[in-house]
Design a protein around this motif. Sequence first.
Motif, mmCIF file in Angstrom:
data_model
loop_
_atom_site.group_PDB
_atom_site.id
_atom_site.type_symbol
_atom_site.label_atom_id
_atom_site.label_comp_id
_atom_site.label_asym_id
_atom_site.label_seq_id
_atom_site.Cartn_x
_atom_site.Cartn_y
_atom_site.Cartn_z
ATOM 1 N N CYS A 38 0.852 -1.197 0.000
ATOM 2 C CA CYS A 38 0.000 0.000 0.000
ATOM 3 C C CYS A 38 0.882 1.239 0.000
ATOM 4 O O CYS A 38 2.099 1.145 0.123
ATOM 5 N N ARG A 42 -0.853 5.131 4.371
ATOM 6 C CA ARG A 42 -1.846 4.247 5.009
ATOM 7 C C ARG A 42 -1.256 3.379 6.117
ATOM 8 O O ARG A 42 -1.999 2.672 6.804
ATOM 9 N N HIS A 116 -7.995 9.895 9.360
ATOM 10 C CA HIS A 116 -9.396 9.958 8.937
ATOM 11 C C HIS A 116 -9.621 9.933 7.426
ATOM 12 O O HIS A 116 -10.712 9.639 6.971
ATOM 13 N N ARG A 117 -8.606 10.202 6.647
ATOM 14 C CA ARG A 117 -8.809 10.240 5.188
ATOM 15 C C ARG A 117 -8.805 8.856 4.547
ATOM 16 O O ARG A 117 -9.040 8.732 3.354
ATOM 17 N N PHE A 118 -8.575 7.805 5.342
ATOM 18 C CA PHE A 118 -8.504 6.446 4.802
ATOM 19 C C PHE A 118 -9.635 5.570 5.332
ATOM 20 O O PHE A 118 -10.037 5.695 6.475
ATOM 21 N N ALA A 119 -10.099 4.653 4.486
ATOM 22 C CA ALA A 119 -11.105 3.676 4.921
ATOM 23 C C ALA A 119 -10.442 2.587 5.758
ATOM 24 O O ALA A 119 -11.012 2.115 6.740
ATOM 25 N N THR A 120 -9.224 2.199 5.368
ATOM 26 C CA THR A 120 -8.470 1.204 6.128
ATOM 27 C C THR A 120 -7.028 1.682 6.296
ATOM 28 O O THR A 120 -6.495 2.386 5.437
ATOM 29 N N THR A 135 -10.305 -1.066 9.619
ATOM 30 C CA THR A 135 -11.080 0.126 9.306
ATOM 31 C C THR A 135 -10.861 1.116 10.454
ATOM 32 O O THR A 135 -10.406 0.733 11.540
ATOM 33 N N ILE A 136 -11.207 2.353 10.231
ATOM 34 C CA ILE A 136 -11.050 3.353 11.290
ATOM 35 C C ILE A 136 -11.919 2.998 12.503
ATOM 36 O O ILE A 136 -11.432 3.053 13.639
#
Length: 157
Positions: A38, A42, A116-120, A135-136
């Motif tokens: 990734c 992230r 916070h800008r990422f889903a995972t 996930t957050i």
Amino acid sequence: MSIEKAKDWLRRFGADGRVLEFDASSATVELAAQAVGCEAARIAKTLSFRTNDGVILIVAAGDAKVDNPKYKARFGCKAKMLSFDEVEPEIGHAVGGVCPFGVNPGVTVFLDESLHRFATVFPACGSSNSAIALTIPELETFSGYKAWVDVCKGWRE
């Protein structure tokens, strides 16, 4: 072993089987991003500090850097990271595998807004060759965090 401590902690959420273990090191943001596959941002790096109130962890995005004025405004003291030799006895995990799972009693966990800008995201799991995709909301639950903070810079640019 620290990874077992993290897995024991994650077991209470049924997530211990999701821990990824790599043949190569994932001890730095760049190495972890390569191992996971990734972007470096992230990787949820876990930074350890000493405050006037004790030892804290701040989990932040891999591309974020602590902003000293923001940190001081939030915690009332200068940002002072634990030394290499202090990390394992104070936190319960060694440098390269520090994570918010299964930490020593009295260590307070904070999550930085940069995540916070990422889903995972991918935090370590107690060793220099491990990670878990979360996930957050899972990170919030599994870390037992105290609060979200905004103490980093460099990720909004």
